[in-house]
Design an enzyme around this catalytic site. Sequence first.
Site, PDB file in Angstrom:
ATOM      1  N   GLY A  57       0.833  -1.196   0.000  1.00  0.00           N
ATOM      2  CA  GLY A  57       0.000   0.000   0.000  1.00  0.00           C
ATOM      3  C   GLY A  57       0.861   1.236   0.000  1.00  0.00           C
ATOM      4  CB  CYS A  84       5.419  -4.108   0.077  1.00  0.00           C
ATOM      5  SG  CYS A  84       6.242  -2.563  -0.284  1.00  0.00           S
ATOM      6  CG  HIS A 175       5.183  -5.637  -4.544  1.00  0.00           C
ATOM      7  ND1 HIS A 175       3.925  -5.481  -4.018  1.00  0.00           N
ATOM      8  CD2 HIS A 175       5.870  -4.513  -4.210  1.00  0.00           C
ATOM      9  CE1 HIS A 175       3.832  -4.314  -3.410  1.00  0.00           C
ATOM     10  NE2 HIS A 175       5.007  -3.708  -3.502  1.00  0.00           N
ATOM     11  CD  GLU A 177       2.148  -8.621  -5.026  1.00  0.00           C
ATOM     12  OE1 GLU A 177       2.847  -9.472  -4.441  1.00  0.00           O
ATOM     13  OE2 GLU A 177       1.968  -7.481  -4.591  1.00  0.00           O
ATOM     14  CG  ASP A 232     -18.218 -10.865 -18.687  1.00  0.00           C
ATOM     15  OD1 ASP A 232     -17.426 -11.780 -18.938  1.00  0.00           O
ATOM     16  OD2 ASP A 232     -17.879  -9.679 -18.528  1.00  0.00           O
ATOM     17  CE  LYS A 374     -14.093 -10.770 -20.434  1.00  0.00           C
ATOM     18  NZ  LYS A 374     -15.301  -9.957 -20.514  1.00  0.00           N
TER      19      LYS A 374
END
Length: 518
Positions: A57, A84, A175, A177, A232, A374
């Site tokens: 953040g 982090c 990080h 990710e 969708d 998605k």
Amino acid sequence: MTQHDRLLIIDFGSQVTQLIARRLRELNVYCEIHPFQKVTDAFLQDFAPRAVILSGGPASVFAEGAPMPPEGVFNLGVPVLGICYGQQVMMHCLGGRVERGHKTAEFGRAYVTPEPEALPLLEGWFAEGREQVWMSHGDHVSAIAPGFRVFGTSPNAPFAITADPDRHFYAVQFHPEVHHTPKGAKLYENFVRLAGFKGDWTMDAYRDEAIRKIREQVGDAKVICGLSGGVDSSVAAVLIHEAIGDQLTCVFVDHGLLRLGEAEQVLTMFRDTYNIPLIHADESDLFLGELEGVSDPEVKRKTIGRLFIDVFQKHAHEVGGAKFLAQGTLYPDVIESVSFSGGPSVTIKSHHNVGGLPEKMGLKLVEPLRELFKDEVRALGRELGLPESFIGRHPFPGPGLAIRCPGEITREKLEILRQADAVYIDQIRKHGLYDEIWQAFVAILPVKTVGVMGDGRTYEFACSLRAVTSVDGMTADYYPFTHDFLGETATRIINEVRGINRVMYDITSKPPGTIEME
Ligand code: XMP
């Protein structure tokens, strides 16, 4: 919805929090992101996570009212991973020390080297004695909390990887990710294994659970679903139809702003393949009539949104007594963003959706995809047997071709645009590029230019080609076609489409541009 073990991601406002969820979902682990403000001790009890991740953040733990998790997070007896800012929060809460950045701020690539003691979280790491990671921090940890030890260091982060292995508390400064931490996924894999997740969050299981849940929610009531032909709403409709059969009716509003052959494709698929009751509301005269003379993008969008709701409502009455409205809402639309300023964000474009309808019509919502990303919706679509050609389709905006026709919309321009777009997409498919591109389309420009064809002068419209790569449509890069491809495509469009004599390629990324023209 789920009976699976759940992982809770507490969001402190990092730009990349959604990527944490992506990495975990790829491991078939069910997780949810919730903003720190919402996560109270009572929330934790109710959520009963099997593990918790504290995101990064932009804040500083020194700031007044700095974002913090509830104390109970560290008393749940479950593994916690701080990333982090999440690491700094852990140290701050558990008795370590954090200092302000200045010289030790680090942004970008860094290399972490291991300490002698092994840590199960890092299994499969450090094959070459060091590991590339992505750092992005101003403040840094200067003393670790009691019980913690150091397991990895980088030149500017002596506490790059720390852990209290007995309590299963892990804290990293980088990080894992993001793409630029190549073995980040392995770290998450190890974390969820240590936490005891079974990795049983699969689309097969999801489908069965979703069907059971829809039946439970709807009972024997009627449901209507606005079908756009996009992935969708189509997946939602097929799933709901599996659950409740002909209690579902779909309404396909044709606003006259669809691509070549699109209405027929959608109607054929739903009526012939799936046998789903479908109202085809051909309202192109109404929409194109009201859009006549309108060139302001926001007025276009609002007009289309308003008419869509009117038309949908009118046709929904034919269904008679529907109590539910089905929507293909996805998880990224549901995640509440963390706002530190509390101020409203600027409206770039008024997006078209059926918002406002449920209240107006006294309907309750059925949103069976609201926990999915998605690509998970695509996987579910495959599970439900939707054809691949349909599942892999590029996104298409609700206002359709209206926003690819800057300036005034006319039937003539729309027809030219449809033809050009079909040639362009055909070219992309023929060259095997369709699946590499996130979205591609033609826009017809509000300008005519002079050309020469044969021995004659032409004075026709110019068009621009757009093709972008993106992960979620929030940011995008233009696709680097070869000059050969572009030349061949321009020639085909000019030869095959009456009304165009000039072709441009749009090389604007987003930001500063947007994907659509309007
Ligand atoms: P922009 O142009 O804002 O588009 O960069 C980002 C993505 O959103 C799609 N888009 C829409 N989708 N209703 C939709 O359902 C809309 O009103 C709308 N406007 C833009 C656009 O096609 C791109 O994929």
